[in-house]
Design a protein around this motif. Structure first.
Motif, short mmCIF file in Angstrom:
data_model
loop_
_atom_site.label_atom_id
_atom_site.label_comp_id
_atom_site.label_asym_id
_atom_site.label_seq_id
_atom_site.Cartn_x
_atom_site.Cartn_y
_atom_site.Cartn_z
N GLY A 123 0.83 -1.19 0.00
CA GLY A 123 0.00 0.00 0.00
C GLY A 123 0.86 1.24 0.00
N ALA A 124 0.35 2.31 -0.60
CA ALA A 124 1.12 3.55 -0.67
C ALA A 124 0.21 4.76 -0.78
N ILE A 125 0.70 5.89 -0.30
CA ILE A 125 -0.01 7.16 -0.47
C ILE A 125 1.01 8.19 -0.94
N THR A 130 -2.26 16.50 5.17
CA THR A 130 -2.92 16.61 6.48
C THR A 130 -2.91 15.32 7.30
N ILE A 131 -2.28 14.28 6.81
CA ILE A 131 -2.24 13.00 7.54
C ILE A 131 -1.05 13.01 8.48
N LYS A 132 -1.30 12.94 9.77
CA LYS A 132 -0.23 13.06 10.76
C LYS A 132 0.85 12.01 10.55
N ASN A 133 0.45 10.76 10.37
CA ASN A 133 1.41 9.67 10.16
C ASN A 133 1.13 9.01 8.81
N PRO A 134 1.78 9.45 7.77
CA PRO A 134 1.54 8.91 6.43
C PRO A 134 1.70 7.40 6.32
N ALA A 155 -6.52 10.44 -1.20
CA ALA A 155 -5.85 9.70 -0.13
C ALA A 155 -6.22 10.26 1.23
N GLU A 156 -6.38 11.58 1.31
CA GLU A 156 -6.75 12.20 2.58
C GLU A 156 -8.20 11.87 2.96
N LYS A 157 -9.08 11.82 1.98
CA LYS A 157 -10.47 11.42 2.25
C LYS A 157 -10.50 9.98 2.74
#
Length: 341
Positions: A123-125, A130-134, A155-157
């Motif tokens: 998995g990857a983003i 805004t994601i604290k821990n990607p 990805a954030e949604k």
């Protein structure tokens, strides 16, 4: 004759020493093992104070001890790498999470990936703000979606739907990274090549971890803030499976460096492929890719890698790489400069 023998012995010593300076290979013992990195680049002793050195060693050891504690009680390699990387993401010392570098527009855009060698899931983003821990978002993509990579607003949604911690973009602001951006942009604007070279760490960073658990399963993961002053939504190798991260039943690899070269040469997978098809050791495969193939075309950076027997390689072609490993509880080994082994 004696002079010839002496010269030959000195040559062998020099070659042996040079080998230690560019690659670091540790023989395994088929026990739970964790190896991590905090980025490769122009890391010189004269540029770090003793206090800064200690801060890096302390944080690397904290990540190693926390990850190994999970392995030591029978936890999985995936749990261990997630734990280790989150500690580095939460620290402003590294170019990931809290310490992410700034883009040309003055924002922070982060990428991350994870791959489980036992079942091949990944998995990857990419490009999230805004994601604290990607790394948790990358894991969620792997475990809870039909996809391998999600990017940007989507990805954030997804992260929000997964109830992951979201933060205001200001959370990622650090003054040192802001100054780094300003200095690079000033050098770029003035077109002073010497100034640009002075700040050539703009293309380095990244944190990564590879673990082997008691069941023999390997997991690799990588997280980054990317390249300082990057434009147009640039994405590097860190979230690209096979380039910045790869794991199978043979080995696991996490990379750091100038991502464009790592993508074009699928560096992480190339190391695994050389082991599988050429039947070479982990150390030999990593050295061939990083010290020969990559360096020959101008690609700079390094990798941490771990095989199914617990053998470790920490190979890089830059002046330094924040790195460390642990194979025995309470005995983490950490390094910064090329001369350390």
């Amino acid at each position: 004759m004696k002079k010839c023998i002496l010269f030959f012995l000195l040559l062998l010593i020099t070659i042996s020493e040079y080998s230690h300076l560019i690659a670091q290979n540790v023989r395994g013992s088929e026990m739970p093992t964790l190896v991590i990195h905090g980025g490769a680049g122009t890391i010189l002793k004269e540029n770090l104070t003793s206090q800064e050195e200690q801060a890096y060693h302390d944080k690397l050891k904290e990540a190693l001890n926390a990850g190994y504690e999970i392995l030591n009680v029978g936890g999985t390699s995936e749990e261990a790498v997630i734990t280790a990387i989150m500690i580095m993401e939460d620290s402003p010392l590294f170019n990931a999470g809290k310490g992410a570098v700034f883009t040309n527009e003055g924002t922070n855009e982060m990428d991350a990936s994870i791959m489980n060698g036992g079942n091949g899931s990944a998995g990857a983003i990419a490009g999230v703000k805004t994601i604290k821990n990607p790394i948790l978002a990358a894991q969620a993509v792997k475990n809870n979606s039909d996809h391998v990579m999600l990017s940007g607003a989507g990805a954030e949604k997804f992260a929000k739907d997964q109830n992951l911690d979201l933060v205001d973009p200001s959370y990622f602001f650090t003054e040192s990274r802001k100054q780094q951006l300003k200095k690079l942009q000033k050098a770029e604007k003035s077109k002073e090549e010497g100034s640009i070279q002075k700040w050539n760490d703009y293309k380095y960073g990244t944190v990564g971890a590879v673990a082997l658990d008691k069941n023999g399963n390997i997991c690799a993961a990588t997280s980054t803030g990317g390249m300082t002053n990057k434009k147009y939504g640039r994405i590097g190798d860190s979230p690209v499976i096979g380039a910045g991260t790869f794991a199978n039943k043979i080995c696991g690899v996490s990379a750091t460096g100038h991502g464009e070269y790592f993508i074009r040469n699928v560096v992480a997978y190339d190391i695994a492929a050389k082991m599988e098809y050429k039947k070479v050791s982990l150390g030999a495969a990593a050295e061939e890719v990083i010290l020969d193939k990559l360096k020959a075309i101008g690609g700079s950076g390094g990798v941490i890698a771990l095989d199914a027997k617990g053998n470790i390689s920490m190979t890089f072609n830059t002046p330094g790489m924040y790195r460390g490993y642990i194979q025995k509880e309470s005995k983490p080994m950490t390094f910064i400069y090329k001369q350390e082994y």
